[in-house]
Design a protein around this motif. Structure first.
Motif, PDB file in Angstrom:
ATOM      1  N   GLU A  18     -20.492  75.488  69.647  1.00  0.00           N
ATOM      2  CA  GLU A  18     -20.542  75.331  68.193  1.00  0.00           C
ATOM      3  C   GLU A  18     -21.969  75.494  67.684  1.00  0.00           C
ATOM      4  O   GLU A  18     -22.203  76.145  66.664  1.00  0.00           O
ATOM      5  CB  GLU A  18     -20.035  73.940  67.780  1.00  0.00           C
ATOM      6  N   TYR A  20     -24.448  77.134  69.105  1.00  0.00           N
ATOM      7  CA  TYR A  20     -24.828  78.541  69.246  1.00  0.00           C
ATOM      8  C   TYR A  20     -24.292  79.362  68.076  1.00  0.00           C
ATOM      9  O   TYR A  20     -25.033  80.128  67.455  1.00  0.00           O
ATOM     10  CB  TYR A  20     -24.312  79.077  70.580  1.00  0.00           C
ATOM     11  N   GLU A  21     -23.015  79.198  67.756  1.00  0.00           N
ATOM     12  CA  GLU A  21     -22.401  79.940  66.651  1.00  0.00           C
ATOM     13  C   GLU A  21     -23.032  79.572  65.303  1.00  0.00           C
ATOM     14  O   GLU A  21     -23.278  80.432  64.468  1.00  0.00           O
ATOM     15  CB  GLU A  21     -20.897  79.706  66.609  1.00  0.00           C
ATOM     16  N   LYS A  24     -26.482  81.186  65.094  1.00  0.00           N
ATOM     17  CA  LYS A  24     -26.344  82.647  64.947  1.00  0.00           C
ATOM     18  C   LYS A  24     -25.949  83.026  63.520  1.00  0.00           C
ATOM     19  O   LYS A  24     -26.431  84.018  62.988  1.00  0.00           O
ATOM     20  CB  LYS A  24     -25.304  83.196  65.926  1.00  0.00           C
ATOM     21  N   LYS A  25     -25.068  82.227  62.903  1.00  0.00           N
ATOM     22  CA  LYS A  25     -24.616  82.531  61.538  1.00  0.00           C
ATOM     23  C   LYS A  25     -25.655  82.137  60.494  1.00  0.00           C
ATOM     24  O   LYS A  25     -25.871  82.856  59.528  1.00  0.00           O
ATOM     25  CB  LYS A  25     -23.303  81.811  61.246  1.00  0.00           C
ATOM     26  N   SER A  34     -31.535  80.496  68.991  1.00  0.00           N
ATOM     27  CA  SER A  34     -30.306  80.127  69.703  1.00  0.00           C
ATOM     28  C   SER A  34     -30.457  80.172  71.215  1.00  0.00           C
ATOM     29  O   SER A  34     -29.485  79.981  71.928  1.00  0.00           O
ATOM     30  CB  SER A  34     -29.160  81.032  69.267  1.00  0.00           C
TER      31      SER A  34
END
Length: 63
Positions: A18, A20-21, A24-25, A34
């Motif tokens: 979660e 990491y995502e 990234k977003k 990240s």
């Protein structure tokens, strides 16, 4: 300072995938944020936000 505590709590509660995502977003132009262990990613995100806030404050004082 409270803002940083809220961000830190939010990031601490996330699982590694979660986190990491999310990074990234939210920060697509900063791939290096990240990378690394969870604690390091959280520290990098908080430092990035702190630096961004300082830049905004400096621009406000000069403008």
């Amino acid at each position: 300072m409270e803002e940083f505590n809220q961000i830190k709590r939010k990031l601490d509660e996330m699982s590694v995938p979660e986190l990491y995502e999310y990074v990234k977003k939210k920060y697509p132009e900063n791939d290096e944020l990240s990378l690394g262990p969870k604690k390091l990613i959280i520290r990098k995100v908080l430092n990035f936000e702190r630096n961004r806030l300082n830049e905004l404050e400096d621009a406000g004082c000069k403008g």
